[in-house]
Design a protein around this motif. Structure first.
Motif, PDB file in Angstrom:
ATOM      1  N   GLY A 108     -14.944 -43.679  19.148  1.00  9.69           N
ATOM      2  CA  GLY A 108     -13.808 -43.899  18.230  1.00  9.69           C
ATOM      3  C   GLY A 108     -12.975 -45.117  18.580  1.00  9.69           C
ATOM      4  O   GLY A 108     -11.908 -45.332  17.995  1.00  9.69           O
ATOM      5  N   VAL A 109     -13.429 -45.911  19.552  1.00 15.13           N
ATOM      6  CA  VAL A 109     -12.651 -47.108  19.910  1.00 15.13           C
ATOM      7  C   VAL A 109     -12.954 -48.169  18.855  1.00 15.13           C
ATOM      8  O   VAL A 109     -14.087 -48.627  18.751  1.00 15.13           O
ATOM      9  CB  VAL A 109     -13.030 -47.632  21.319  1.00 15.13           C
ATOM     10  N   PRO A 110     -11.965 -48.563  18.047  1.00 16.99           N
ATOM     11  CA  PRO A 110     -12.259 -49.541  17.002  1.00 16.99           C
ATOM     12  C   PRO A 110     -12.409 -50.949  17.588  1.00 16.99           C
ATOM     13  O   PRO A 110     -12.135 -51.174  18.759  1.00 16.99           O
ATOM     14  CB  PRO A 110     -11.030 -49.446  16.086  1.00 16.99           C
ATOM     15  N   PHE A 119      -8.579 -66.424  20.473  1.00 19.06           N
ATOM     16  CA  PHE A 119      -9.799 -65.825  19.962  1.00 19.06           C
ATOM     17  C   PHE A 119      -9.526 -64.397  19.487  1.00 19.06           C
ATOM     18  O   PHE A 119      -9.045 -63.570  20.256  1.00 19.06           O
ATOM     19  CB  PHE A 119     -10.888 -65.822  21.049  1.00 19.06           C
ATOM     20  N   LEU A 120      -9.829 -64.141  18.218  1.00 20.02           N
ATOM     21  CA  LEU A 120      -9.561 -62.816  17.647  1.00 20.02           C
ATOM     22  C   LEU A 120     -10.873 -62.062  17.424  1.00 20.02           C
ATOM     23  O   LEU A 120     -11.802 -62.597  16.820  1.00 20.02           O
ATOM     24  CB  LEU A 120      -8.832 -62.987  16.308  1.00 20.02           C
ATOM     25  N   GLY A 121     -10.941 -60.825  17.931  1.00 20.74           N
ATOM     26  CA  GLY A 121     -12.097 -59.972  17.641  1.00 20.74           C
ATOM     27  C   GLY A 121     -11.762 -59.122  16.431  1.00 20.74           C
ATOM     28  O   GLY A 121     -11.432 -59.633  15.357  1.00 20.74           O
ATOM     29  N   LYS A 137     -11.809 -34.705  19.750  1.00 21.15           N
ATOM     30  CA  LYS A 137     -10.668 -34.888  20.674  1.00 21.15           C
ATOM     31  C   LYS A 137      -9.731 -35.947  20.121  1.00 21.15           C
ATOM     32  O   LYS A 137      -8.514 -35.809  20.131  1.00 21.15           O
ATOM     33  CB  LYS A 137     -11.188 -35.367  22.039  1.00 21.15           C
ATOM     34  N   ARG A 138     -10.313 -37.056  19.641  1.00 22.59           N
ATOM     35  CA  ARG A 138      -9.516 -38.154  19.120  1.00 22.59           C
ATOM     36  C   ARG A 138      -8.731 -37.725  17.877  1.00 22.59           C
ATOM     37  O   ARG A 138      -7.540 -37.971  17.752  1.00 22.59           O
ATOM     38  CB  ARG A 138     -10.468 -39.299  18.760  1.00 22.59           C
ATOM     39  N   ARG A 139      -9.467 -37.064  16.953  1.00 27.86           N
ATOM     40  CA  ARG A 139      -8.820 -36.646  15.702  1.00 27.86           C
ATOM     41  C   ARG A 139      -7.650 -35.700  15.957  1.00 27.86           C
ATOM     42  O   ARG A 139      -6.640 -35.739  15.271  1.00 27.86           O
ATOM     43  CB  ARG A 139      -9.839 -35.954  14.792  1.00 27.86           C
TER      44      ARG A 139
HETATM   45  C1  LIG Z   1      -6.659 -46.124  16.811  1.00 23.85           C
HETATM   46  C2  LIG Z   1      -7.021 -46.919  18.042  1.00 23.85           C
HETATM   47  C3  LIG Z   1      -7.573 -46.263  19.123  1.00 23.85           C
HETATM   48  C4  LIG Z   1      -7.917 -46.990  20.289  1.00 23.85           C
HETATM   49  N1  LIG Z   1      -8.466 -46.309  21.329  1.00 23.85           N
HETATM   50  C5  LIG Z   1      -8.848 -46.994  22.426  1.00 23.85           C
HETATM   51  C6  LIG Z   1      -9.477 -46.321  23.536  1.00 23.85           C
HETATM   52  O1  LIG Z   1      -9.676 -45.124  23.523  1.00 23.85           O
HETATM   53  N2  LIG Z   1      -9.852 -47.065  24.602  1.00 23.85           N
HETATM   54  C7  LIG Z   1      -9.674 -48.425  24.653  1.00 23.85           C
HETATM   55  O2  LIG Z   1     -10.067 -49.063  25.646  1.00 23.85           O
HETATM   56  N3  LIG Z   1      -9.062 -49.093  23.645  1.00 23.85           N
HETATM   57  C8  LIG Z   1      -8.660 -48.417  22.535  1.00 23.85           C
HETATM   58  N4  LIG Z   1      -8.047 -49.082  21.501  1.00 23.85           N
HETATM   59  C9  LIG Z   1      -7.753 -50.524  21.629  1.00 23.85           C
HETATM   60  C10 LIG Z   1      -8.860 -51.456  21.082  1.00 23.85           C
HETATM   61  O3  LIG Z   1      -9.598 -50.819  20.082  1.00 23.85           O
HETATM   62  C11 LIG Z   1      -9.806 -51.939  22.193  1.00 23.85           C
HETATM   63  O4  LIG Z   1      -9.117 -52.639  23.188  1.00 23.85           O
HETATM   64  C12 LIG Z   1     -10.908 -52.840  21.613  1.00 23.85           C
HETATM   65  O5  LIG Z   1     -11.926 -52.991  22.580  1.00 23.85           O
HETATM   66  C13 LIG Z   1     -10.394 -54.223  21.199  1.00 23.85           C
HETATM   67  O6  LIG Z   1     -11.440 -54.902  20.504  1.00 23.85           O
HETATM   68  P1  LIG Z   1     -11.117 -55.965  19.366  1.00 23.85           P
HETATM   69  O7  LIG Z   1     -12.409 -56.567  18.945  1.00 23.85           O
HETATM   70  O8  LIG Z   1     -10.318 -55.354  18.281  1.00 23.85           O
HETATM   71  O9  LIG Z   1     -10.280 -57.036  20.181  1.00 23.85           O
HETATM   72  P2  LIG Z   1      -8.968 -57.834  19.696  1.00 23.85           P
HETATM   73  O10 LIG Z   1      -7.839 -56.895  19.524  1.00 23.85           O
HETATM   74  O11 LIG Z   1      -9.306 -58.724  18.567  1.00 23.85           O
HETATM   75  O12 LIG Z   1      -8.729 -58.726  20.990  1.00 23.85           O
HETATM   76  C14 LIG Z   1      -8.384 -58.145  22.231  1.00 23.85           C
HETATM   77  C15 LIG Z   1      -8.581 -59.214  23.309  1.00 23.85           C
HETATM   78  O13 LIG Z   1      -9.972 -59.498  23.403  1.00 23.85           O
HETATM   79  C16 LIG Z   1     -10.198 -60.877  23.177  1.00 23.85           C
HETATM   80  N5  LIG Z   1     -11.486 -61.003  22.506  1.00 23.85           N
HETATM   81  C17 LIG Z   1     -11.917 -60.334  21.410  1.00 23.85           C
HETATM   82  N6  LIG Z   1     -13.187 -60.678  21.129  1.00 23.85           N
HETATM   83  C18 LIG Z   1     -13.548 -61.601  22.056  1.00 23.85           C
HETATM   84  C19 LIG Z   1     -14.728 -62.349  22.312  1.00 23.85           C
HETATM   85  N7  LIG Z   1     -15.840 -62.240  21.566  1.00 23.85           N
HETATM   86  N8  LIG Z   1     -14.728 -63.229  23.347  1.00 23.85           N
HETATM   87  C20 LIG Z   1     -13.635 -63.364  24.115  1.00 23.85           C
HETATM   88  N9  LIG Z   1     -12.501 -62.675  23.954  1.00 23.85           N
HETATM   89  C21 LIG Z   1     -12.457 -61.806  22.932  1.00 23.85           C
HETATM   90  C22 LIG Z   1      -9.019 -61.367  22.373  1.00 23.85           C
HETATM   91  O14 LIG Z   1      -8.811 -62.762  22.567  1.00 23.85           O
HETATM   92  C23 LIG Z   1      -7.908 -60.538  22.977  1.00 23.85           C
HETATM   93  O15 LIG Z   1      -7.487 -61.120  24.180  1.00 23.85           O
HETATM   94  C24 LIG Z   1      -7.693 -48.385  20.340  1.00 23.85           C
HETATM   95  C25 LIG Z   1      -7.125 -49.035  19.224  1.00 23.85           C
HETATM   96  C26 LIG Z   1      -6.795 -48.317  18.093  1.00 23.85           C
HETATM   97  C27 LIG Z   1      -6.198 -49.039  16.916  1.00 23.85           C
END
Ligand SMILES: Cc1cc2nc3c(=O)[nH]c(=O)nc-3n(C[C@H](O)[C@H](O)[C@H](O)COP(=O)(O)OP(=O)(O)OC[C@H]3O[C@@H](n4cnc5c(N)ncnc54)[C@H](O)[C@@H]3O)c2cc1C
Length: 301
Positions: free
Chosen positions: A126-128, A63-65, A211-213
């Motif tokens: 800023g968490v994407p 599953f991809l978010g 802070k993030r930037r």
């Molecule tokens: C520049 C940058 C900064 C970041 N800063 C932070 C930060 O400060 N703090 C932090 O915690 N993270 C941070 N992250 C990491 C990331 O953004 C988080 O973990 C975010 O919550 C992941 O969400 P996603 O939808 O992209 O998940 P994905 O990367 O698509 O998936 C992550 C996991 O979640 C699962 N998943 C996704 N959606 C679902 C759903 N609907 N149901 C079940 N499972 C699901 C996937 O199967 C996978 O196991 C950062 C990333 C980047 C690129």
């Protein structure tokens, strides 16, 4: 993995969209990942039927978010990906409760709630990625985590094969780890948030953005922090102290801005990134005797 014509026809009957031969490098913030078919789950009520179909046909799936916390191997992948479409996610506020679809953009949710004078999530600005990904990961930053605000999660539960609602108190939210089963699919969440005037929330958001930037390579391709911080320590600080900023394997590089961010400076392969992760982990282990655990989720064949 390519879905057969028979299964594709069955998905079509269910009104489920299939995108064939998708490059996951285009769907992830690291811009790394191989090719497979993607199932778009527009209607949540079709999910149990789709899951049964995949199980009966022995089709493995992931599953991809938003793809911002995954490192996916290259090549033809032996599983399909499932995805909730991101256009027009539902978001509404009732008193101190916010009801949000898992496909919503996390930052969009924070600002939506802020405009309704609901705060408490400024650190997540800023968490994407998606709300579903944030729930799965218990995303957090600057002292805020999503978990403590969760009151209910509507999800497809792999254990029962049905869509159910879990109470927040029945879910464990730890540091970048939750008690959801690997095959559970988060669909909607109810959050309870403290009231605060929009202006004050906005001021908090600006501080976190700044802070993030000032500390992260936001204009480069990354998956955020590669390693979890060990108890009481900082993975980034250890990597930095070892002089590893700028260390690279091919186009995979330890960011020179934030040592726990590994960036794809061009056309890094998954093998480059995995080798860099292993090398850095080994250097930290031999210098500090600490085994760093991945925060990034690696999807191998
Ligand atoms: C520049 C940058 C900064 C970041 N800063 C932070 C930060 O400060 N703090 C932090 O915690 N993270 C941070 N992250 C990491 C990331 O953004 C988080 O973990 C975010 O919550 C992941 O969400 P996603 O939808 O992209 O998940 P994905 O990367 O698509 O998936 C992550 C996991 O979640 C699962 N998943 C996704 N959606 C679902 C759903 N609907 N149901 C079940 N499972 C699901 C996937 O199967 C996978 O196991 C950062 C990333 C980047 C690129």
């Amino acid at each position: 993995m390519r879905i057969s014509d028979t299964v594709a026809a069955r998905l079509k009957e269910l009104g489920v969209e299939l995108r064939q031969g998708i490059s996951l490098a285009d769907e992830t913030s690291l811009a790394i990942g191989g090719t497979t078919d993607e199932i778009l789950l527009r209607r949540y009520d079709t999910i149990p039927e789709v899951m049964r179909l995949l199980a009966n046909e022995h089709i493995p799936h992931r599953f991809l978010g938003g793809g911002t916390n995954v490192l996916i191997v290259d090549g033809e992948l032996p599983w399909v990906v499932m995805h909730l479409p991101t256009a027009h996610p539902g978001m509404r506020v009732e008193g101190n409760a916010a009801y949000v679809d898992a496909s919503a953009d996390l930052g969009g949710m924070v600002t939506f709630c802020a405009k309704h004078d609901l705060g408490g999530m400024e650190g997540l600005i800023g968490v994407p990625g998606s709300v579903g990904g944030a729930l799965r990961m218990n995303a957090g930053a600057y002292g805020t985590q999503i978990g403590p605000h969760v009151r209910e999660v509507e999800l497809y539960r792999a254990a029962t094969g049905e869509i159910e609602t879990l109470r927040g108190g029945d879910i464990r939210f730890d540091y970048r780890h939750t008690s959801f089963a690997p095959d559970d699919v988060m669909l909607r969440v109810k959050l309870e948030l403290p009231s605060n005037p929009f202006k004050e929330i906005l001021a908090g958001i600006k501080v976190c953005n700044e802070k993030r930037r000032s500390s992260q390579p936001l204009n480069q391709k990354s998956a955020g922090c590669i390693f979890k911080n060990p108890p009481g320590g900082s993975a980034g600080r250890m990597i930095d102290e070892l002089g590893l900023k700028g260390h690279r394997v091919g186009d995979a590089m330890v960011s020179d801005r934030h040592a726990n961010f590994f960036v794809n400076t061009g056309h890094a392969s998954s093998a480059d990134m995995l080798k860099l992760i292993d090398e850095v982990r080994e250097r930290v282990r031999s210098a500090y005797g600490i085994e760093l655990e991945n925060e990034v989720i690696v999807w191998r064949n």
